[in-house]
Write an enzyme that holds these catalytic residues in place. Structure first.
Site, mmCIF file in Angstrom:
data_model
loop_
_atom_site.group_PDB
_atom_site.id
_atom_site.type_symbol
_atom_site.label_atom_id
_atom_site.label_comp_id
_atom_site.label_asym_id
_atom_site.label_seq_id
_atom_site.Cartn_x
_atom_site.Cartn_y
_atom_site.Cartn_z
ATOM 1 N N LYS A 23 23.264 17.932 -7.009
ATOM 2 C CA LYS A 23 22.987 17.533 -8.373
ATOM 3 C C LYS A 23 21.835 18.044 -9.194
ATOM 4 O O LYS A 23 21.603 18.504 -10.204
ATOM 5 C CB LYS A 23 23.242 16.183 -8.584
ATOM 6 N N LYS B 30 17.915 1.937 -12.246
ATOM 7 C CA LYS B 30 18.634 1.842 -11.066
ATOM 8 C C LYS B 30 18.099 2.015 -9.725
ATOM 9 O O LYS B 30 16.878 2.913 -9.855
ATOM 10 C CB LYS B 30 19.713 3.088 -11.231
ATOM 11 N N GLU C 289 17.608 6.081 -16.202
ATOM 12 C CA GLU C 289 18.442 6.831 -16.952
ATOM 13 C C GLU C 289 18.498 6.329 -18.381
ATOM 14 O O GLU C 289 18.070 4.985 -18.777
ATOM 15 C CB GLU C 289 19.868 6.584 -16.355
ATOM 16 N N LYS D 159 38.944 7.515 -12.286
ATOM 17 C CA LYS D 159 39.526 7.773 -13.437
ATOM 18 C C LYS D 159 41.065 7.082 -13.300
ATOM 19 O O LYS D 159 41.551 7.243 -12.396
ATOM 20 C CB LYS D 159 39.630 9.479 -13.453
ATOM 21 N N GLU E 110 31.057 18.329 -16.094
ATOM 22 C CA GLU E 110 31.247 17.033 -16.551
ATOM 23 C C GLU E 110 30.023 16.828 -17.504
ATOM 24 O O GLU E 110 29.045 16.919 -17.222
ATOM 25 C CB GLU E 110 31.211 16.265 -15.330
ATOM 26 N N ASN F 248 31.937 19.842 -10.546
ATOM 27 C CA ASN F 248 32.778 19.725 -9.556
ATOM 28 C C ASN F 248 33.487 21.151 -8.937
ATOM 29 O O ASN F 248 34.226 21.925 -9.861
ATOM 30 C CB ASN F 248 34.119 18.710 -9.843
ATOM 31 N N ARG G 227 35.621 22.563 -7.355
ATOM 32 C CA ARG G 227 37.049 22.409 -6.605
ATOM 33 C C ARG G 227 38.047 22.162 -7.989
ATOM 34 O O ARG G 227 37.741 22.107 -9.184
ATOM 35 C CB ARG G 227 37.038 21.192 -5.610
ATOM 36 N N ARG H 240 47.465 8.105 -13.717
ATOM 37 C CA ARG H 240 47.643 7.990 -12.239
ATOM 38 C C ARG H 240 48.287 6.705 -11.909
ATOM 39 O O ARG H 240 47.810 5.641 -12.272
ATOM 40 C CB ARG H 240 46.360 8.239 -11.598
#
Lengths: 162, 460
Positions: B118, B159, B201, B238, B276, B292, B294, B340
């Site tokens: 990241k 956080k 953040e 998701k 993303e 991501n 993949r 889903r």
């Protein structure tokens, strides 16, 4: 129709296929299913008499090609298989000795103690020692040296000491 | 051009079936690895050859790179598709394939490391002038937090660096609140995780999750297949995805697409990737989140609106072929929605409900696609995830796609396990969803409390 309105089960091809699959995956020695007047009887005892090589070929519909992952029929013994089948813990290569040219860990007839190494299943250079869970006598060796084996495939049969 | 001829499918469930289908279309032979629990799966029935690599436990089967490679080499495969999840984003797998002379259907190990880390991906984005989700590395003192807050602007979120689940998390709206919030959050994090370190953040109140599907070949060509919106999530899982992302102002849309292509292009990447972004609807800005490296679960919505078969392109790329189309041939037509459907009980806090599927009938049509590995008699085991099917619909516009999705969910017949289908249907019917006014925490904060209260009675 049955009282609850569903169709009655018949011993048709699909049902027989499903039952055989269930049996194949189980550790039962025999199975008898009676539906109406039809009766299906399956037994591993009979199968073992046909030779140990059959036990090493759990999926006979797949023909062995040079790169087949199934073991070549090896060390078939005409005697009925009694005792305990030691199965492969992983996909991999089956080795009978600790290194090329070295004597085999065991031969048919070798007396073994519990925890003795019987063979090796190699997974990408990782050597998994196959140890005997019991003291007994090696009855059959079901895969050839260097054979590609799958998870759950019987490798060695042991007659436990009484 | 080397080409490939036999593909090891190193996954299970619906994605194994999906990859199989693409292999069949590309006239490639298939070898499927299965755990002992999956010997009778749909993919196992369809594959040319099946290799059982281990017991049901994923760590001794689908997660074991050594076993996957042993199966691939033992069956003479010249390519390996990892699907999603499991080991699909492990550079070690990509590396092991290179060493074994097997084409990995995905990025090479170095590109995977560059995109998967990241911090490295954010640095790469920053160096290209792409806005990065505003935040900090670990901050050591209140003074440091104050400096970061001045830079990114309030409200901010403190956080815990050592763990999640909301422990050690504080929203801070004004500078005056910072000291108290810092002390409390740090103490809470210390107690919960034995680690009082915090990071900062920007707090985005109404964030939408927008991502871009990218394909890159070995010849330096990088294309995008438009964006998707995956805002409807529950606990960062998701539930509904759609393409294109609704209500994105034109300039923001093209900026995000352009950013994704430039970023993937800069990473020396091949195969499918998803970039993303978090879109701040109030500020009308976006920030890069992560890549991501993949194929993604929600890839079908992009396929439905562009007509591009992403998995087939992946296979072609792995064989060294160029992409079969150019960017200027990509046209986003209509709108697609994916839901889903999981084997879970929404009435019981989404508890998984493994069991035997007695009835399975899916309403498949030209514009209704159901990606699944279910069939009557198949047993959903407790060893893996609870995804039963992805119901994907395409309509001329978003309203029509949503209506078709609700209809398809109503017609999906499942007996034997509880599913999330009815819950999802109710979700899609909600006026806020129809109007695309939701945000990433909307299901937990607003929809579920009301839905749960109504359906708890029905369940009693």
């Amino acid at each position: 129709m049955t009282p609850d309105g569903s169709a009655p089960i018949e011993l048709d091809q699909a049902v027989v296929h499903a039952l055989l699959k269930a049996f194949d995956r189980s550790d039962w020695l025999e199975m008898t299913v009676t539906i109406g007047e039809d009766r299906l009887h399956v037994s591993r005892r009979a199968a073992t008499e046909a030779g140990a090589a059959n036990a090493a070929e759990p999926a006979p519909e797949e023909t062995a090609s040079p790169e087949s992952v199934h073991a070549e029929p090896a060390h078939a013994t005409p005697e009925p298989l009694t005792g305990m089948l030691i199965e492969s813990p992983s996909v991999g290569l089956f080795w009978r000795s600790p290194s090329p040219g070295a004597p085999a860990f065991v031969e048919v007839g070798t007396r073994v103690a519990a925890e003795d190494t019987l063979a090796i299943v190699e997974v990408m250079k990782l050597m998994n020692h196959i140890v005997s869970p019991v003291a007994g006598t090696v009855r059959a060796i079901l895969a050839g040296n260097g054979a590609r084996v799958e998870y759950g495939q019987p490798l060695i049969a042991i007659d436990p000491d009484a | 051009m080397s080409g490939i001829s036999r593909v090891l499918i190193a996954n299970r469930g619906e994605i194994a079936v999906r990859i199989l289908r693409a292999c069949i279309d590309e006239e490639l032979e298939t070898v499927l690895v299965v755990s002992d629990a999956d010997r009778g799966s749909l993919a196992a029935q369809l594959a040319d050859r099946v290799v059982c690599i281990g017991p049901p436990s994923a760590t001794e089967s689908y997660l074991d790179i050594g076993r996957l490679l042993a199966a691939a080499m033992g069956t003479g495969c010249d390519a390996l598709h990892p699907g999603y999840g499991f080991v699909s984003e492990r550079p070690e797998l990509s590396e092991a394939c290179v060493e074994a002379g097997i084409a990995f259907v995905g990025p090479g190990p170095d590109a995977m490391r560059r995109s998967g880390d990241k911090a490295a991906a954010r640095a790469a984005a920053r160096s290209l002038g792409i806005p990065v989700g505003h935040g900090s590395d670990v901050v050591g003192s209140e003074a440091e937090v104050s400096a970061v807050a001045d830079e990114i602007g309030f409200p901010i979120l403190l956080k815990a660096a050592g763990g999640g689940g909301g422990r050690g998390m504080r929203r801070v709206d004004r500078a005056e609140e910072l000291r108290g919030a810092w002390t409390a959050a740090s103490a809470e994090a210390q107690q919960a995780f034995g680690d009082g370190r915090l990071f900062v953040e920007r707090f985005v109140g109404r964030a939408r999750h927008v991502e871009v599907q990218v394909l890159a070949d070995r010849h330096g060509v990088v294309v995008q297949l438009g964006h998707r919106d995956c805002t409807l999530q529950r606990r960062y899982q998701k539930l509904v995805e759609e393409a294109p992302a609704p209500d994105l102002p034109g300039s923001l849309s093209s900026e995000i697409l352009d950013a994704a292509v430039r970023l993937v292009g800069a990473l020396g990447y091949e195969s499918a990737a998803t970039c993303e972004f978090l879109v701040d609807q109030e500020r009308q800005t976006f920030g890069f989140l992560e890549i991501n490296a993949r194929l993604q679960v929600e890839h079908p919505v992009s396929e439905m609106v562009t007509g591009v078969d992403i998995v087939r392109e992946q296979l072609r790329i792995a064989g060294g072929a160029p992409l079969s189309f150019r960017q200027d041939e990509v046209e986003v037509r209509g709108h697609a929605v994916e839901v889903r459907v999981n084997a879970e009980s929404p009435e019981q806090d989404f508890m998984p409900t493994p069991g035997r599927i007695e009835t399975w009938a899916a309403p498949i049509g030209t514009d209704v696609r159901v990606d699944t590995a279910c069939f009557p008699g198949w047993t959903i085991t407790p060893y893996y995830d609870s995804l039963l099917a992805k119901v994907i619909t395409r309509g001329a516009d978003r309203k029509r796609a949503l209506a078709m999705s609700r209809d398809a969910l109503r017609r999906l017949q499942v007996e034997g396990v509880e599913t999330t289908a009815r819950f999802a249907g109710d979700l899609l019917a909600h006026p806020e969803v129809v109007a695309a006014r939701t945000h990433t925490r909307w299901i937990e904060d607003e929809f579920l409390p009301a839905w749960g209260a109504e359906n708890a009675r029905g369940a009693a």
